[in-house]
Design a protein around this motif. Structure first.
Motif, mmCIF file in Angstrom:
data_model
loop_
_atom_site.group_PDB
_atom_site.id
_atom_site.type_symbol
_atom_site.label_atom_id
_atom_site.label_comp_id
_atom_site.label_asym_id
_atom_site.label_seq_id
_atom_site.Cartn_x
_atom_site.Cartn_y
_atom_site.Cartn_z
ATOM 1 N N SER A 114 -52.233 -1.605 35.304
ATOM 2 C CA SER A 114 -51.070 -1.524 34.422
ATOM 3 C C SER A 114 -50.082 -0.537 35.019
ATOM 4 O O SER A 114 -50.427 0.280 35.874
ATOM 5 C CB SER A 114 -51.468 -1.099 33.003
ATOM 6 N N ARG A 115 -48.853 -0.635 34.583
ATOM 7 C CA ARG A 115 -47.785 0.161 35.184
ATOM 8 C C ARG A 115 -46.977 0.881 34.122
ATOM 9 O O ARG A 115 -46.583 0.315 33.119
ATOM 10 C CB ARG A 115 -46.845 -0.746 35.991
ATOM 11 N N TYR A 116 -46.771 2.165 34.376
ATOM 12 C CA TYR A 116 -45.781 2.909 33.612
ATOM 13 C C TYR A 116 -45.004 3.756 34.617
ATOM 14 O O TYR A 116 -45.552 4.202 35.613
ATOM 15 C CB TYR A 116 -46.426 3.755 32.525
ATOM 16 N N ASP A 117 -43.728 3.931 34.425
ATOM 17 C CA ASP A 117 -42.878 4.630 35.378
ATOM 18 C C ASP A 117 -42.473 5.994 34.861
ATOM 19 O O ASP A 117 -42.388 6.221 33.662
ATOM 20 C CB ASP A 117 -41.613 3.815 35.678
ATOM 21 N N GLU A 118 -42.220 6.877 35.802
ATOM 22 C CA GLU A 118 -41.704 8.202 35.476
ATOM 23 C C GLU A 118 -40.340 8.374 36.119
ATOM 24 O O GLU A 118 -40.108 7.919 37.231
ATOM 25 C CB GLU A 118 -42.650 9.287 35.996
ATOM 26 N N GLY A 119 -39.453 9.045 35.442
ATOM 27 C CA GLY A 119 -38.134 9.294 35.992
ATOM 28 C C GLY A 119 -37.242 8.078 35.888
ATOM 29 O O GLY A 119 -37.641 7.024 35.400
ATOM 30 N N PRO A 120 -35.989 8.191 36.342
ATOM 31 C CA PRO A 120 -35.034 7.086 36.229
ATOM 32 C C PRO A 120 -35.418 5.930 37.137
ATOM 33 O O PRO A 120 -35.859 6.119 38.266
ATOM 34 C CB PRO A 120 -33.714 7.723 36.682
ATOM 35 N N VAL B 229 -37.170 -7.391 43.903
ATOM 36 C CA VAL B 229 -36.799 -8.492 44.796
ATOM 37 C C VAL B 229 -35.474 -8.241 45.501
ATOM 38 O O VAL B 229 -35.178 -8.867 46.524
ATOM 39 C CB VAL B 229 -36.738 -9.830 44.028
ATOM 40 N N ASP B 230 -34.652 -7.337 44.961
ATOM 41 C CA ASP B 230 -33.380 -6.997 45.600
ATOM 42 C C ASP B 230 -33.498 -5.774 46.495
ATOM 43 O O ASP B 230 -32.492 -5.202 46.921
ATOM 44 C CB ASP B 230 -32.303 -6.756 44.541
ATOM 45 N N LEU B 231 -34.769 -5.345 46.764
ATOM 46 C CA LEU B 231 -35.065 -4.187 47.604
ATOM 47 C C LEU B 231 -34.556 -2.888 47.003
ATOM 48 O O LEU B 231 -34.347 -1.904 47.715
ATOM 49 C CB LEU B 231 -34.515 -4.377 49.022
ATOM 50 N N VAL B 232 -34.366 -2.863 45.667
ATOM 51 C CA VAL B 232 -33.989 -1.628 44.972
ATOM 52 C C VAL B 232 -35.253 -0.843 44.664
ATOM 53 O O VAL B 232 -36.214 -1.377 44.098
ATOM 54 C CB VAL B 232 -33.218 -1.936 43.674
ATOM 55 N N GLU B 233 -35.263 0.427 45.036
ATOM 56 C CA GLU B 233 -36.456 1.255 44.875
ATOM 57 C C GLU B 233 -36.788 1.465 43.404
ATOM 58 O O GLU B 233 -35.913 1.773 42.591
ATOM 59 C CB GLU B 233 -36.251 2.609 45.554
ATOM 60 N N GLN B 234 -38.059 1.297 43.077
ATOM 61 C CA GLN B 234 -38.580 1.568 41.745
ATOM 62 C C GLN B 234 -39.446 2.830 41.790
ATOM 63 O O GLN B 234 -39.646 3.414 42.851
ATOM 64 C CB GLN B 234 -39.402 0.372 41.252
ATOM 65 N N SER B 235 -39.937 3.252 40.638
ATOM 66 C CA SER B 235 -40.772 4.460 40.559
ATOM 67 C C SER B 235 -42.101 4.128 39.884
ATOM 68 O O SER B 235 -42.412 4.656 38.817
ATOM 69 C CB SER B 235 -40.045 5.566 39.780
ATOM 70 N N PRO B 236 -42.875 3.224 40.469
ATOM 71 C CA PRO B 236 -44.086 2.795 39.772
ATOM 72 C C PRO B 236 -45.188 3.848 39.780
ATOM 73 O O PRO B 236 -45.478 4.460 40.813
ATOM 74 C CB PRO B 236 -44.516 1.557 40.560
ATOM 75 N N ARG B 237 -45.766 4.052 38.625
ATOM 76 C CA ARG B 237 -46.998 4.819 38.524
ATOM 77 C C ARG B 237 -48.031 3.894 37.896
ATOM 78 O O ARG B 237 -47.737 3.178 36.949
ATOM 79 C CB ARG B 237 -46.816 6.074 37.680
ATOM 80 N N ILE B 238 -49.230 3.922 38.449
ATOM 81 C CA ILE B 238 -50.219 2.902 38.128
ATOM 82 C C ILE B 238 -51.415 3.524 37.411
ATOM 83 O O ILE B 238 -51.905 4.593 37.797
ATOM 84 C CB ILE B 238 -50.689 2.189 39.409
ATOM 85 N N ARG B 239 -51.882 2.840 36.392
ATOM 86 C CA ARG B 239 -53.179 3.118 35.782
ATOM 87 C C ARG B 239 -54.102 1.972 36.201
ATOM 88 O O ARG B 239 -53.780 0.798 36.006
ATOM 89 C CB ARG B 239 -53.025 3.186 34.267
ATOM 90 N N PHE B 240 -55.223 2.301 36.811
ATOM 91 C CA PHE B 240 -56.095 1.293 37.404
ATOM 92 C C PHE B 240 -57.521 1.493 36.917
ATOM 93 O O PHE B 240 -58.106 2.572 37.095
ATOM 94 C CB PHE B 240 -56.035 1.399 38.933
ATOM 95 N N GLU B 241 -58.073 0.463 36.312
ATOM 96 C CA GLU B 241 -59.433 0.517 35.788
ATOM 97 C C GLU B 241 -60.340 -0.358 36.633
ATOM 98 O O GLU B 241 -60.019 -1.522 36.918
ATOM 99 C CB GLU B 241 -59.455 0.011 34.353
ATOM 100 N N LEU B 242 -61.476 0.195 37.046
ATOM 101 C CA LEU B 242 -62.473 -0.542 37.805
ATOM 102 C C LEU B 242 -63.805 -0.485 37.085
ATOM 103 O O LEU B 242 -64.206 0.574 36.601
ATOM 104 C CB LEU B 242 -62.628 0.055 39.208
ATOM 105 N N VAL B 243 -64.482 -1.631 37.020
ATOM 106 C CA VAL B 243 -65.811 -1.694 36.426
ATOM 107 C C VAL B 243 -66.814 -2.035 37.523
ATOM 108 O O VAL B 243 -66.655 -3.041 38.223
ATOM 109 C CB VAL B 243 -65.870 -2.734 35.288
ATOM 110 N N TRP B 244 -67.818 -1.186 37.669
ATOM 111 C CA TRP B 244 -68.846 -1.356 38.687
ATOM 112 C C TRP B 244 -70.183 -1.640 38.011
ATOM 113 O O TRP B 244 -70.511 -1.048 36.979
ATOM 114 C CB TRP B 244 -68.990 -0.089 39.537
ATOM 115 N N ALA B 245 -70.963 -2.540 38.605
ATOM 116 C CA ALA B 245 -72.329 -2.779 38.157
ATOM 117 C C ALA B 245 -73.267 -1.955 39.038
ATOM 118 O O ALA B 245 -73.329 -2.157 40.251
ATOM 119 C CB ALA B 245 -72.675 -4.258 38.254
#
Length: 456
Positions: free
Chosen positions: A295-301, A328-344
């Motif tokens: 999932s993605r949430y951004d910080e800053g403008p 897609v227009d090569l405009v810089e974004q500020s992505p911050r990612i929350r990443f969940e992994l499930v291991w057996a």
């Protein structure tokens, strides 16, 4: 039974057990998955100009009629050209028997220089010789590729032509089909434009871009020769026959188009892009990833929080996250990612000499700068007030981008641009279960971070 090995959360109240027990569903199964399209940007062209005394490579930006930059080398009085100064834009490398040779320049033709004279052969590429043109290091470092090319070639002694390309420097060779543009007659040495042909390599399709193109003669009697020219035999009509490389910048396509608030999951046996997580039991002594949620949430403008591309890939014992930082227009974004992994984690591994719950991360994925290292917890984690499940969407605040809270990362001098460790763990939740007939502990690890890591 629910075991929370460690949860760094500030302000979590007595409902913590219920809070971490909520598991994100395969969210992508209920939505239409829109892949992030790759893009191709016109980056102009390179043109080679030859005169009686010099060789020039010019860079034109897209749509421009005047050169953006230009590099020139002089031909000495024995028809030798030192192409070193051209290398930022274009590397021209004749080879003989696979070994680099000097550039010879005779009668408007570039070739393999075998001796210290201006004889015609020093301006041609002969049997067991090639002429390599490689996009300069300055352009390659910007992600620029050759989309297609036009070569002004002069053939001698009834030769045909073999053209190959490489998508990376030193990479695998692809042979490009070409017509045999010269007749079987002995054309002799230089006879003006009558023995010149414009040979086109590549198309406007993004699938055949390259950084290196090689030409070599091919003849039954091994007498064939080819000169790389650039309109010099055509006089006033030279510009229509310049050897030209048209340039593009290509970005890859991705599985998901992820905007702020977006969330996608892949799980063993799930739908959509879940094939990477095979629905088979792990070996009795192997830890095995069974799913991931991003999932993605951004910080800053940000520029309207436009979608970016994201891939999730699994290869048995690891999971690779890869994404862009531009839309897609090569405009810089500020992505911050929350990443969940499930291991057996097979229960047979419990109590052994190594900790099966010890997770590793390669912070730069597959680039090779960093080695895998043990996961570190975030310095602190502050969930938003009411982050239990305020939307009633069965997503807890760890992974729900609308209620992700804030994770403070440890300081880390290895990453001066950030000042902190790019990825850290905010939760490690363990519950018993089964994969097939194998009893396991499902280890759910939730990460917060930036960049493209690989998890183990």
């Amino acid at each position: 039974m629910l075991t929370v090995r460690r949860l760094l959360a500030l302000g979590v109240v007595a409902t913590t057990a219920a809070y971490v027990a909520i598991v994100a569903p395969n969210a992508s199964a209920d939505v239409t998955i829109e892949p992030f399209p790759g893009s191709v940007t016109d980056e102009g062209r390179l043109e080679i100009e030859t005169t009686s005394t010099s060789l020039t490579v010019r860079r034109y930006l897209a749509g421009a009629s005047t050169a953006h930059s230009s590099l020139t080398v002089q031909r000495n009085n024995k028809c030798l050209v030192d192409g070193t100064a051209l290398a930022p834009l274009l590397e021209i490398t004749p080879t003989a028997g696979g070994a680099p040779r000097p550039i010879g320049y005779v009668s408007n033709g570039l070739g393999t220089r075998d001796n210290n004279t201006c004889n015609t052969a020093n301006g041609t590429v002969g049997d067991d010789e090639t002429m390599d043109l490689t996009l300069g290091a300055t352009l390659r470092s910007q992600g620029i590729l050759i989309d297609r090319a036009r070569f002004d070639l002069e053939g001698k002694f009834g030769t045909s032509l073999i053209v190959t390309t490489r998508t990376t420097v030193g990479g695998a060779v692809t042979t490009v089909p070409t017509a045999s543009p010269w007749s079987a007659s002995d054309n002799g040495s230089d006879s003006g434009p009558s023995d010149n042909r414009d040979v086109f390599v590549g198309t406007s399709s993004p699938g055949d871009n390259f950084v290196t193109v090689s030409i070599r003669p091919d003849s039954v009697d091994d007498r064939g020769q080819i000169s790389l020219e650039s309109g010099g035999d055509y006089g006033a009509g030279a510009p229509e026959h310049y050897t030209t490389l048209w340039l593009v910048r290509q970005t890859a396509s991705f599985e998901y188009s992820l905007t702020c608030g977006g969330l996608f999951s892949e799980t063993a046996g799930g739908s959509g892009n879940s094939a990477d997580f095979a629905a088979v039991p792990p070996a009795p002594t192997a830890v095995y990833p069974t799913g991931a949620t991003v999932s993605r949430y951004d910080e800053g403008p940000t520029a309207g929080c436009e979608p970016i591309g994201v891939n999730i890939g699994s290869n048995t014992g690891n999971v690779l996250l890869r994404k862009t930082t531009t839309d897609v227009d090569l405009v810089e974004q500020s992505p911050r990612i929350r990443f969940e992994l499930v291991w057996a984690v097979p229960t047979s591994m419990l109590g052994g000499p190594t900790d099966p719950f010890k997770r590793l991360i390669d912070l730069d994925g597959e680039s090779g700068i960093f080695a895998p290292e043990p996961a570190q917890y975030c310095s602190s984690y502050s969930p938003q007030v009411g982050a239990l499940d305020p939307n009633l969407n069965e997503l807890d605040g760890f992974i729900d981008p609308a209620h992700a809270g804030y994770a403070l990362h440890p300081e880390d001098a290895r990453f001066p641009a950030l000042g902190v460790l790019p990825w850290c763990v905010i939760a490690d939740v363990r519950t018993p279960g089964m994969v097939g007939t194998t009893p396991v502990i499902f280890q759910r690890v939730v990460w917060d971070g930036y960049g493209d890591p690989k998890f183990f």
